[in-house]
Scaffold this active site. Sequence first.
Site, short mmCIF file in Angstrom:
data_model
loop_
_atom_site.label_atom_id
_atom_site.label_comp_id
_atom_site.label_asym_id
_atom_site.label_seq_id
_atom_site.Cartn_x
_atom_site.Cartn_y
_atom_site.Cartn_z
N HIS A 152 3.91 4.51 12.93
CA HIS A 152 4.19 4.43 11.49
C HIS A 152 5.28 5.45 11.18
CE1 HIS A 152 2.66 4.09 7.19
NE2 HIS A 152 3.23 5.27 7.13
N CYS A 156 3.99 9.13 0.65
CA CYS A 156 2.69 9.67 0.22
C CYS A 156 2.92 10.57 -0.99
CB CYS A 156 2.06 10.47 1.36
SG CYS A 156 0.54 11.30 0.83
N HIS A 165 8.59 6.90 8.89
CA HIS A 165 9.35 6.93 7.64
C HIS A 165 10.79 7.27 7.98
CE1 HIS A 165 6.26 6.61 4.36
NE2 HIS A 165 5.49 6.71 5.43
N ARG A 183 0.85 -1.21 0.00
CA ARG A 183 0.00 0.00 0.00
C ARG A 183 0.89 1.26 0.00
NH1 ARG A 183 -0.63 4.73 2.44
NH2 ARG A 183 -0.32 3.77 4.48
N ASP A 184 1.56 1.53 1.11
CA ASP A 184 2.38 2.75 1.21
C ASP A 184 3.52 2.71 0.19
OD1 ASP A 184 3.54 5.13 2.18
OD2 ASP A 184 3.19 4.60 4.26
N1 COA Z 1 -13.07 4.78 -4.42
C1 COA Z 1 -13.19 4.92 -5.76
N2 COA Z 1 -13.53 6.08 -6.34
C2 COA Z 1 -13.74 7.13 -5.55
C3 COA Z 1 -13.62 7.05 -4.14
C4 COA Z 1 -13.26 5.80 -3.58
N3 COA Z 1 -13.07 5.64 -2.28
N4 COA Z 1 -13.90 8.25 -3.63
C5 COA Z 1 -14.17 9.07 -4.64
N5 COA Z 1 -14.08 8.39 -5.81
C6 COA Z 1 -14.27 8.91 -7.18
C7 COA Z 1 -15.58 9.59 -7.38
O1 COA Z 1 -16.54 8.64 -7.80
C8 COA Z 1 -15.23 10.58 -8.45
O2 COA Z 1 -15.17 9.90 -9.69
P1 COA Z 1 -15.59 10.64 -11.07
O3 COA Z 1 -14.65 11.82 -11.21
O4 COA Z 1 -15.38 9.59 -12.09
O5 COA Z 1 -17.01 11.04 -10.85
C9 COA Z 1 -13.82 11.02 -8.11
O6 COA Z 1 -13.29 9.92 -7.36
C10 COA Z 1 -13.79 12.27 -7.29
O7 COA Z 1 -14.69 12.13 -6.20
P2 COA Z 1 -14.83 13.21 -5.04
O8 COA Z 1 -15.80 12.72 -4.03
O9 COA Z 1 -15.06 14.57 -5.66
O10 COA Z 1 -13.43 13.12 -4.39
P3 COA Z 1 -12.25 14.16 -4.39
O11 COA Z 1 -11.78 14.47 -5.76
O12 COA Z 1 -12.61 15.26 -3.47
O13 COA Z 1 -11.11 13.25 -3.72
C11 COA Z 1 -10.61 11.42 -2.22
C12 COA Z 1 -11.24 12.78 -2.39
C13 COA Z 1 -10.44 11.21 -0.74
C14 COA Z 1 -11.52 10.37 -2.80
C15 COA Z 1 -9.27 11.36 -2.97
O14 COA Z 1 -8.53 12.52 -2.71
C16 COA Z 1 -8.46 10.15 -2.56
O15 COA Z 1 -8.80 9.02 -2.88
N6 COA Z 1 -7.34 10.36 -1.88
C17 COA Z 1 -6.48 9.28 -1.41
C18 COA Z 1 -5.19 9.85 -1.00
C19 COA Z 1 -4.26 8.75 -0.54
O16 COA Z 1 -4.54 7.56 -0.48
N7 COA Z 1 -3.05 9.20 -0.23
C20 COA Z 1 -1.97 8.35 0.19
C21 COA Z 1 -2.18 7.68 1.51
S1 COA Z 1 -2.02 8.76 2.89
ZN ZN Z 2 3.37 6.32 5.31
#
Ligand code: COA
Ligand code: ZN
Length: 316
Positions: free
Chosen positions: A203, A236, A205, A12-13
Amino acid sequence: MTRLYFNEVSTRDGFQIEPEFIPTDVKVELIDELSLCGYAKIEVTSFTSPKAIPMLRDAEIVMGRIRRVPGVEYTVLVPNLRGAERALESRADELNLVMSTSETHNLANLRMPREHSVAALTDVIRHVAGRTPINISLSTAFGCPMEGDVPQDTVLGYARRFAELGVRGLTICDTTGMANPAQVSRMTDALVKEFGGLQLTMHFHNTRGMGLANVLAALQGGIVRFDGSLGGLGGCPYAPGASGNISSEDAIHMLATMGYDTGMNLERLLAAARRMAGIVGHEVPGQVAKAGPSERLYPAPDYVADLRAQFAKAAS
Ligand code: COA
Ligand code: ZN
């Protein structure tokens, strides 16, 4: 002998920040091997937006294909309700919900203010209620690469709000390796005092080479659960300057040689770690897989035997 518990986060990370997509088959094969190494938990993947984290867009397939070993918990990172539903559907053993303790990093990583994350994660916790254990990962808890200091009280404040919602565990994340051992000791003391009844995980780094020192500082304060990443991969993509987690095998080797019961098969783990550079296509930072464990011995040069004989003769 204190028993320690390790959570492997490389798939994952580690894989989330790799420039090349790691093929699904390779992910599944690696997780199946890690399942035999003695981990308490493996963080398999994340159910995030595939636009935000394209490298983990195969989360459902991976969760569906891994061979689950009894005694190992298969956990997944979840940022919102949509992710929680996907994780439940995939029969994750734990949902690891994530938010940042820094406003700037939360906006950069999760695209919303911290209070929106608290509200969203509260909905998730209520939705999941009793079906699957919940862990909360609090990112940038020892400093944010864009904001600087994150006060310990801010971190404890978020921890408290989630503890009150009945989560099983808290993971305190040093997302970009800013923590130092003195700071970790202070944080650990406060956490153990207030949340000693929860599963507390650290956790770290190793961005600035303080990772293993921080593990020891936390351990001395009573923490027995640690995240690590095979080979020391990780980071990240939305935290500038992020680099690898502490290397699982380096941490486990250190703690095993100190006499802790790690529950791990170090030989098997090192064999898996040696495959990591081939999987990601570049060198990895972990050191023990290259050097071998500290009991590894080399033959002495031939002249040492001659010298030994000469000195023995001179002494007689
Ligand atoms: N799984 C799959 N798709 C997802 C989702 C999820 N958990 N959450 C949102 N989406 C999709 C939406 O359906 C949308 O799709 P579309 O553009 O095709 O309609 C798109 O993602 C944007 O959705 P929205 O609710 O507007 O989210 P956002 O753009 O504000 O993003 C997060 C918010 C949290 C979903 C996004 O920033 C994210 O996944 N971040 C993860 C960051 C991460 O893992 N970082 C590293 C670890 S710390
Ligand atoms: Zn980390």
